[in-house]
Design an enzyme around this catalytic site. Structure first.
Site, PDB file in Angstrom:
ATOM      1  N   THR A   1       0.827  -1.203   0.000  1.00 16.80           N
ATOM      2  CA  THR A   1       0.000   0.000   0.000  1.00 16.80           C
ATOM      3  C   THR A   1       0.862   1.255   0.000  1.00 16.80           C
ATOM      4  O   THR A   1       2.010   1.235   0.480  1.00 16.80           O
ATOM      5  CB  THR A   1      -0.908   0.007   1.250  1.00 16.80           C
ATOM      6  OG1 THR A   1      -1.579   1.260   1.371  1.00 16.80           O
ATOM      7  CG2 THR A   1      -0.097  -0.217   2.523  1.00 16.80           C
ATOM      8  N   ASP A   2       0.286   2.356  -0.489  1.00 19.11           N
ATOM      9  CA  ASP A   2       1.013   3.629  -0.412  1.00 19.11           C
ATOM     10  C   ASP A   2       1.040   4.188   1.004  1.00 19.11           C
ATOM     11  O   ASP A   2       1.798   5.117   1.297  1.00 19.11           O
ATOM     12  CB  ASP A   2       0.413   4.663  -1.369  1.00 19.11           C
ATOM     13  CG  ASP A   2      -1.054   5.001  -1.093  1.00 19.11           C
ATOM     14  OD1 ASP A   2      -1.660   4.386  -0.198  1.00 19.11           O
ATOM     15  OD2 ASP A   2      -1.598   5.886  -1.790  1.00 19.11           O
ATOM     16  N   GLU A   3       0.246   3.615   1.913  1.00 23.00           N
ATOM     17  CA  GLU A   3       0.198   4.130   3.278  1.00 23.00           C
ATOM     18  C   GLU A   3       1.518   3.935   4.024  1.00 23.00           C
ATOM     19  O   GLU A   3       1.757   4.584   5.040  1.00 23.00           O
ATOM     20  CB  GLU A   3      -0.966   3.494   4.042  1.00 23.00           C
ATOM     21  CG  GLU A   3      -2.314   3.864   3.454  1.00 23.00           C
ATOM     22  CD  GLU A   3      -3.483   3.386   4.284  1.00 23.00           C
ATOM     23  OE1 GLU A   3      -3.446   3.523   5.515  1.00 23.00           O
ATOM     24  OE2 GLU A   3      -4.446   2.878   3.683  1.00 23.00           O
TER      25      GLU A   3
ATOM     26  N   TYR B   1      -1.635  -0.496  11.022  1.00 27.42           N
ATOM     27  CA  TYR B   1      -1.783  -1.171   9.725  1.00 27.42           C
ATOM     28  C   TYR B   1      -0.605  -0.868   8.815  1.00 27.42           C
ATOM     29  O   TYR B   1       0.064  -1.777   8.309  1.00 27.42           O
ATOM     30  CB  TYR B   1      -3.089  -0.745   9.055  1.00 27.42           C
ATOM     31  CG  TYR B   1      -3.104  -1.031   7.566  1.00 27.42           C
ATOM     32  CD1 TYR B   1      -2.977  -2.334   7.097  1.00 27.42           C
ATOM     33  CD2 TYR B   1      -3.216   0.001   6.629  1.00 27.42           C
ATOM     34  CE1 TYR B   1      -2.960  -2.600   5.731  1.00 27.42           C
ATOM     35  CE2 TYR B   1      -3.211  -0.258   5.272  1.00 27.42           C
ATOM     36  CZ  TYR B   1      -3.083  -1.562   4.822  1.00 27.42           C
ATOM     37  OH  TYR B   1      -3.067  -1.822   3.480  1.00 27.42           O
TER      38      TYR B   1
ATOM     39  N   LYS C   1       2.429  -3.331   7.285  1.00 26.26           N
ATOM     40  CA  LYS C   1       2.687  -3.515   5.858  1.00 26.26           C
ATOM     41  C   LYS C   1       4.104  -3.079   5.503  1.00 26.26           C
ATOM     42  O   LYS C   1       4.765  -3.713   4.666  1.00 26.26           O
ATOM     43  CB  LYS C   1       1.667  -2.736   5.033  1.00 26.26           C
ATOM     44  CG  LYS C   1       0.267  -3.338   5.048  1.00 26.26           C
ATOM     45  CD  LYS C   1       0.200  -4.744   4.459  1.00 26.26           C
ATOM     46  CE  LYS C   1       0.437  -4.746   2.970  1.00 26.26           C
ATOM     47  NZ  LYS C   1       0.260  -6.127   2.404  1.00 26.26           N
TER      48      LYS C   1
END
Length: 347
Positions: free
Chosen positions: A130-132, A155, A159
């Site tokens: 994810t870009d998060e 989260y 990741k």
């Protein structure tokens, strides 16, 4: 190819499974069938000659070894993960167990399989992230493959850890890995705890539509079927050891996004009590809510020739229509744990 897809009964994973089968690949769908999984997501391909399902958990190394030995996949697409930021605030342990420890066990099982087959050059381990993991942007700029990691939620931290594990297994053991980091996905089969399904379903029920804070947080939205195409492109044509940022090029604030969905519903299912936007209700913000995400997808466009095919307005219209036409699917999920109630406010 024969592709082992982890999390293939989830939202993005099922889109990958459907697309891979349509493209002529064989698929082994490995899923633990936790709360957000639904086998109805892959019902359209369940009888396809190249499809197989394995009910297994990526944290279970014995089960993973059995699946690899039975199916002998040519590639792994790793999508199985705990993904909801609000749930990670309430219960971070599950995110570490699945996203970090589960990825470790999958890497080890894949490495053992790859080595047992003589380390074939064509094997791939594609880790979908994810870009998060990159944190939060200000009013300008974009994430690229070289953006430093700065995760800000349990989260995204879990990741980020899994991304580092995958790259380490590539550097240390030579496992042929590729990594992709995507922007926010939306589209059919989106589990009803996420923003866009919440807006649609609350609006249809005449319930308040919650918007965190003042709604100014900005996301780059990617239609899930475009993402599935991008992921298969990366798997087949991406360079070993490289990462690819995948974005829709569709930035919009949460409040504007919600208003757009309400306008579509006004056209499809008008309310006698007034516009759906009247249901918008501002609620306390999520702790540590990232201000803005945006992806520069130049690498995947220039190196692999992929670009999104659906604009946000087109994709939102398709998504609203899908939910209107598939009430049986989402109604069956409304009694699952956490659906319909506020999560992540405890911090």
């Amino acid at each position: 190819m024969k592709i082992l897809v982890t999390g293939g009964a989830g939202f993005i994973g099922s889109a990958v499974v459907r697309r891979a089968i349509a493209d002529g690949h064989a698929v082994v769908n490995l899923d633990a069938l936790t709360y957000a999984a639904c086998l109805d997501n892959v019902a359209s391909v369940a009888e396809a000659p190249g499809y197989a399902f394995e009910h297994a958990d990526i944290r279970d190394r014995v089960a993973l070894d059995r699946v690899f030995a039975r199916h002998q996949p040519d590639a792994v697409m790793h999508l199985a993960a705990e993904t909801h930021v609000d749930r990670s605030i309430d219960g971070p342990g599950a995110f570490v167990e699945t996203n970090v420890n589960g990825t470790f066990h999958l890497l080890e099982a894949a490495r053992a399989h790859w080595q047992s087959r003589g380390r074939p050059e064509g094997f791939r381990f594609h880790h979908v992230s994810t870009d998060e993991v990159f944190g939060s942007l200000g009013a300008t700029g974009h994430f690229t493959e070289d953006t430093p990691y700065d995760p800000r939620s349990p989260y995204s931290a879990s990741k980020a850890a899994s991304d580092h594990l995958v790259r380490a297994w590539g550097a240390t053991y030579g496992l042929p890995v590729v990594v992709s980091n995507c922007s926010n996905n939306y589209g059919p089969y989106h589990f009803p705890e996420k923003l866009i399904p919440v807006v649609i379903l609350n609006a249809l029920a005449g319930r308040p539509i919650p918007v965190y804070g003042d709604g100014s947080n900005v996301r780059d939205w990617l239609y899930v079927e475009d993402h599935a195409e991008a992921l298969l492109t990366v798997l087949q044509r991406g360079a070993v050891g490289r990462s690819y940022a995948i974005g829709g090029g569709n930035e919009r604030s949460n409040l504007d996004l919600v208003r757009t969905i309400c306008a579509i519903l006004d056209d499809r299912r008008p309310r006698t009590a007034g516009p759906h936007a009247d249901l918008i209700t501002f609620v306390s913000d999520r702790p540590g809510h990232d201000a803005r995400y945006a992806i520069d997808a130049t690498r995947i466009r220039d190196d692999l020739g992929w670009r999104p095919s659906v604009t946000l307005d087109q994709g939102l219209a398709r998504t609203v229509d899908w939910y209107l036409d598939n009430a049986k699917w989402w109604q069956a999920l409304l009694d699952r744990d956490g659906v319909g109630r506020r999560l992540g406010a405890g911090a």
